[in-house]
Scaffold this motif. Structure first.
Motif, short mmCIF file in Angstrom:
data_model
loop_
_atom_site.label_atom_id
_atom_site.label_comp_id
_atom_site.label_asym_id
_atom_site.label_seq_id
_atom_site.Cartn_x
_atom_site.Cartn_y
_atom_site.Cartn_z
N VAL A 7 5.01 -67.63 59.37
CA VAL A 7 4.75 -68.67 58.45
C VAL A 7 4.46 -68.20 57.11
N ASN A 8 4.96 -68.95 56.16
CA ASN A 8 4.72 -68.43 54.55
C ASN A 8 5.12 -67.13 54.31
N SER A 9 6.22 -66.72 55.02
CA SER A 9 7.13 -65.40 54.32
C SER A 9 7.52 -65.61 52.96
N ILE A 10 7.27 -64.58 52.31
CA ILE A 10 8.00 -64.75 50.79
C ILE A 10 8.86 -63.56 50.70
N LEU A 11 9.10 -62.70 51.41
CA LEU A 11 10.24 -61.71 51.33
C LEU A 11 10.22 -61.04 52.69
N LEU A 12 11.66 -61.07 52.99
CA LEU A 12 12.09 -60.41 54.09
C LEU A 12 13.14 -59.43 54.03
N THR A 13 12.87 -58.19 54.45
CA THR A 13 13.81 -57.15 54.23
C THR A 13 14.30 -56.54 55.71
N ASP A 14 15.51 -56.01 55.68
CA ASP A 14 16.13 -55.32 56.94
C ASP A 14 15.48 -54.10 56.97
N SER A 15 15.99 -53.18 58.03
CA SER A 15 15.72 -51.90 58.07
C SER A 15 16.03 -50.85 57.02
N LYS A 16 17.16 -51.27 56.25
CA LYS A 16 17.46 -50.68 55.14
C LYS A 16 16.88 -51.04 53.92
N GLY A 17 15.67 -51.87 53.94
CA GLY A 17 15.16 -52.33 52.85
C GLY A 17 15.63 -53.24 51.94
N GLU A 18 16.84 -53.60 52.31
CA GLU A 18 17.54 -54.84 51.64
C GLU A 18 17.06 -56.29 51.96
N ALA A 19 16.97 -57.04 50.84
CA ALA A 19 16.39 -58.30 51.16
C ALA A 19 17.27 -59.31 51.94
N ILE A 20 16.72 -59.88 52.88
CA ILE A 20 17.49 -60.97 53.67
C ILE A 20 17.71 -62.27 53.07
N GLY B 260 16.33 -54.24 69.22
CA GLY B 260 16.01 -53.08 68.06
C GLY B 260 16.04 -53.57 66.52
N TYR B 261 16.59 -54.83 66.55
CA TYR B 261 16.78 -55.57 65.23
C TYR B 261 15.44 -55.66 64.62
N SER B 262 15.14 -55.14 63.35
CA SER B 262 13.80 -55.20 62.82
C SER B 262 13.67 -55.84 61.46
N ILE B 263 12.57 -56.57 61.17
CA ILE B 263 12.50 -57.35 59.90
C ILE B 263 11.30 -56.80 59.25
N SER B 264 11.00 -56.59 58.09
CA SER B 264 9.71 -56.21 57.42
C SER B 264 9.42 -57.55 56.48
N ALA B 265 8.36 -58.17 56.84
CA ALA B 265 7.98 -59.39 56.17
C ALA B 265 6.63 -59.18 55.50
N ARG B 266 6.80 -59.92 54.11
CA ARG B 266 5.79 -60.02 53.16
C ARG B 266 5.35 -61.26 53.21
N PHE B 267 4.13 -61.87 53.66
CA PHE B 267 3.66 -63.26 53.43
C PHE B 267 2.20 -63.46 53.03
N ILE B 268 2.04 -64.77 52.79
CA ILE B 268 0.57 -65.07 52.55
C ILE B 268 0.03 -65.83 53.72
N ASP B 269 -1.06 -64.97 54.15
CA ASP B 269 -1.55 -65.34 55.50
C ASP B 269 -2.66 -66.50 54.97
N ILE B 270 -2.57 -67.39 55.53
CA ILE B 270 -3.51 -68.78 55.07
C ILE B 270 -4.34 -68.96 56.19
N ASP B 271 -5.88 -69.34 55.98
CA ASP B 271 -6.64 -69.85 56.75
C ASP B 271 -6.58 -71.37 56.63
N TYR B 272 -5.95 -72.17 57.28
CA TYR B 272 -5.93 -73.56 57.31
C TYR B 272 -7.21 -74.34 57.93
N GLY B 273 -8.13 -73.45 58.52
CA GLY B 273 -9.14 -74.14 58.89
C GLY B 273 -10.59 -73.83 58.00
N SER B 274 -10.10 -73.31 56.95
CA SER B 274 -11.21 -72.94 55.92
C SER B 274 -11.94 -74.29 55.19
#
Length: 791
Positions: free
Chosen positions: A350-363, A374-388
């Motif tokens: 949740v809150n992924s802001i960038l997804l790239t495939d195994s070749k480094g190309e943006a999805i 074997g399909y893989s995704i690299s995800a950059r996301f903002i991890d948020i503590d909604y209980g804070s």
């Protein structure tokens, strides 16, 4: 001179021999039941709550399959030699495994097939099996007693406990007699001990338990290896045989809320450099504690850039600096590898802001074809503590959003770099940002024009028609929504009040869906039907029912709400290279739309902890600098009403659901039974035809001596079959001559004399003549068969 095979007649299966054979099989089955029961208990003790294996169902499944494979072994033994028939049942076993491995209705039944098949083969080829059964029962006795006294296992809580000790008693008494009275002719047969087997004796035990951990771990690795290999085959076959042939934990919005069974099939493999836990200081003990990280993996949404802009704008308008943002958010990275999944959805945190495939190309868009293992995704996301409490305080605040006029692309990029050390330009360009910001500002202005939050239902209708649709909602549901949120002062408090109310309901996977069997989570009517029955009638269910209920109650309270499907994964306390997400982690949860903050997830399902329960517990160094008030320490703002009392009655609709489930069960059984039955029939046909063909070939191309031997064996079988009086085989061919019809006795004596000459005449004996071969064949044909009968 040693006897040559075939020189004596085939022994008759006398009643005594059949009785002895049955006794041996009964003894073996009791031993296997005891062995599986003890190993299963050890496995559960070692694994604790990590598995949902039902011991009784699993144990009886193993022994049932063991009995089935034993019957197949004896059936195949009529056509082929015993050494081959002992492994021939593996073919039906493999088919059974393939049919059962993805069946959610019968968890671990596929493993039961593997265990039963392996045990049957093992005991068929094990050397000195009698000694193993004799001394093995004493080993099982010691293990069972250690488990009973040391870990309170086999206390009688499960029906298999009684079966275990009955089996051990029978085996032990029989073994003791065999050791002590082995030479006595009047020793009791095994059946006597089977009759008195209901008496369980109390035997002494040792103090130190046996450590079965290495054995169990080795067994788990072997079984898991078999499962993984079979999963690979099944996974790739699923693309050949079409959709629906492979069932996984990940679901679509087509779920109906009917009864489910948990499984532990690997779905995703996660890799991350982040620690799997957060460290905080406990206020009561002033000691450092660990809190496991929890991540929601959402399918079908991809990178949510709009949510990123919402969140940055939300923080910017409230003046949150880096210190404040780090109390409840951080930029994270995770690699997700698909295992046994059959979906085209991109599954990411949740809150992924960038997804790239195994070749480094943006999805940028979802796939139109199903992803393979074997399909893989690299995800950059903002991890948020909604209980804070700090984030909760910001969500409950009413702020002046006029400052957002200065929230340009450059400002947003610089602000994000200040908070997380990376600029916004890494994730979206100016055009994307301005389009998203324009849409957000339009929604805010539209909401302000059409009414305040108390009239949010009207304000959001045009903006989010699919997330505010309440079609199908009953009057009692509308009344309940108003009752729950009556004391809430803002949208966030409404959400938490509804979440808290629903967590009073009973969690159960043995549930029913809506009144309409076709109701699912894809339409408002379906969601409302599932929710209404759960809220006011059954009052028990799992995540589908809780999510459906919260979504409808939120919409009826004027808050847009949507359903999210994916996984909820709680990391272990120890860091690993890979984290396995199984199908039991599959989950459905609701998200509510907050006017300033965008979409916020909630957890109404009672079996899972809320965001507050697994908060990171981060605290500001100086409270005054972050302006945290006491009210930020969130508690439910209103007194939650109790769930309605309902009488437990089975109405006609419930009965119809039960009937429907029984019909589905019958269909599932039929789908498994008919391929197995067909495979056995085909195997028998192959065995009959194959054995006949091989026998014919051996006879056709055999030497005269070989032909005579084969003819004599067939003649003996035919005489046994046609004998009118009781026939006792003494190993003499003259007995067969006396039992033969009068018209063939003279010729039969010539044939048998030639046979004896061949067997006992030595090297100086005359060879079998063609005339003798013809005479033997003629006698065989006269006795009723024109073809060679299987041995």
């Amino acid at each position: 001179m040693p006897r040559i095979q075939g020189s004596s007649s085939e022994k008759i299966q006398s009643p005594e021999k059949v009785t002895s054979l049955f006794a041996d099989e009964l003894r073996l089955h009791l031993f296997v039941l005891s062995l599986v029961s003890i190993c299963t208990e050890v496995f559960l003790l070692l694994k604790g709550n990590e598995t949902d294996l039902e011991r009784g169902f699993f144990i009886m499944s193993v022994i049932s399959f063991f009995l089935f494979f034993s019957a197949l072994e004896y059936l195949f033994g009529f056509f082929i030699i015993s050494s081959i028939s002992s492994v021939f049942h593996i073919l039906p076993a493999l088919l059974l495994f393939a049919l059962l491995k993805d069946n959610e209705a019968w968890p671990y039944l596929d493993i039961a097939v593997v265990v039963a098949a392996v045990l049957r083969v093992l005991f068929a080829f094990i050397r000195k099996k009698e000694l193993v059964l004799l001394w093995g029962c004493f080993v099982l006795d010691i293990a069972a007693l250690c488990l009973f006294f040391e870990w309170k296992a086999f206390s009688g809580k499960y029906y298999t406990d009684k079966l275990l000790f009955i089996c051990l008693t029978v085996l032990t008494l029989s073994a003791l007699q065999k050791l002590i009275y082995a030479l006595r002719e009047d020793a009791f047969p095994f059946y006597y001990f089977a009759i008195v087997g209901i008496i369980v004796l109390a035997l002494p035990m040792g103090n130190k338990p046996i450590d079965w951990t290495p054995v169990v771990d080795a067994g788990v690795r072997i079984v898991q290896g078999v499962r993984n290999a079979a999963d690979d085959v099944s996974y790739y076959l699923s693309f050949t045989f079409g959709e629906g042939s492979y069932v996984t934990g990940y679901s679509s919005l087509g779920v109906t809320g009917n009864s489910i069974k948990r499984t532990e099939k690997t779905q995703l493999i996660l890799r991350t450099e982040d620690k799997p836990f957060h460290i905080y200081t406990d206020d009561d003990t002033d000691t450092n504690m660990k809190m496991r990280r929890t991540v929601y993996l959402q399918g079908g949404r991809g990178a949510d850039k709009k949510q990123l802009v919402y969140f940055l704008k939300f923080l910017y308008e409230r003046g949150a600096d880096k210190e404040m943002a780090m109390l409840f958010s951080q930029l994270s990275h995770m690699d997700i590898e698909y295992a046994y999944l059959d979906t085209a959805d991109e599954i990411a945190p949740v809150n992924s802001i960038l997804l790239t495939d195994s070749k480094g190309e943006a999805i940028s868009k979802g796939s139109t074809t199903k992803h393979k293992k074997g399909y893989s995704i690299s995800a950059r996301f903002i991890d948020i503590d909604y209980g804070s409490p700090y984030l909760i305080g910001l969500l409950r605040e009413n702020v002046d959003t006029s400052v957002s006029d200065s929230f340009s692309y450059e400002t947003a990029s610089g602000y994000m770099k200040e908070l997380y050390g990376i600029g916004l330009e890494k994730f979206l360009d100016r055009g994307e940002f301005e389009a998203i910001l324009s849409e957000i500002e339009h929604s805010l202005s539209t909401t302000s024009k059409k009414g305040d939050l108390s009239n949010g239902e009207i304000a959001y209708k045009d903006l989010y028609p699919e997330y505010t649709d309440t079609d199908g909602a009953s009057d009692r549901m509308k009344k309940l929504a108003a009752e729950i949120t009556s004391g809430a002062k803002n949208d966030y408090d409404k959400c938490k009040a509804i979440e808290g109310y629903l967590r009073q309901y009973t969690y159960s996977t043995n549930a029913v869906g809506g009144h309409d069997p076709d109701s699912d989570m894809s339409t408002s009517e379906g969601i409302a039907d599932i929710a209404d029955r759960f809220l006011f009638e059954t009052e028990q269910g799992y995540c589908v029912h809780y999510a459906a209920s919260m979504i409808m109650l939120l919409r009826l309270s004027g808050i847009p709400a949507r359903v999210c499907v994916g996984y909820r994964y709680a990391f272990p306390f120890d860091a690993r290279k890979e984290y396995v997400v199984s199908s039991s982690c599959a989950h459905i949860w609701p998200e509510a739309f907050m006017k300033d903050a965008g979409w916020i997830p909630f957890e109404p399902t009672k079996a899972y902890s809320t965001a507050t329960d697994h908060s990171w517990h981060r605290k500001a160094k100086v409270e005054s600098e972050t302006q945290v008030a006491d009210s930020y320490n969130y508690e439910y703002p209103v007194e939650l009403p109790a769930i309605p009392e309902v009488s437990v009655t089975i109405d006609s609709e419930t009965e119809a659901s039960v009937d429907a489930e029984e019909e589905k069960l019958a269909v599932r059984i039929f789908k498994v039974a008919w391929p197995v039955a067909l495979s056995i029939v085909l195997l028998l046909i192959v065995l009959v035809l194959g054995t006949s063909a091989i026998t014919w070939f051996r006879y056709k191309h055999g030497t005269p001596e070989k032909k005579l031997s084969m003819d004599v064996e067939v003649i003996k079988k035919l005489i046994l079959k046609k004998a009118e009086n009781e026939f006792t085989d003494r190993g003499l061919l003259s007995d067969y001559t006396d039992a033969a019809p009068d018209e063939v006795r003279a010729d039969l004596e010539i044939v048998f004399n030639a046979y004896y000459r061949m067997i006992y005449g030595g090297s100086d004996a005359a060879s079998v003549t063609a005339k003798e071969n013809d005479l033997a064949r003629m006698v065989r044909e006269k006795l009723g068969s024109g073809t060679i009968i299987d041995r």
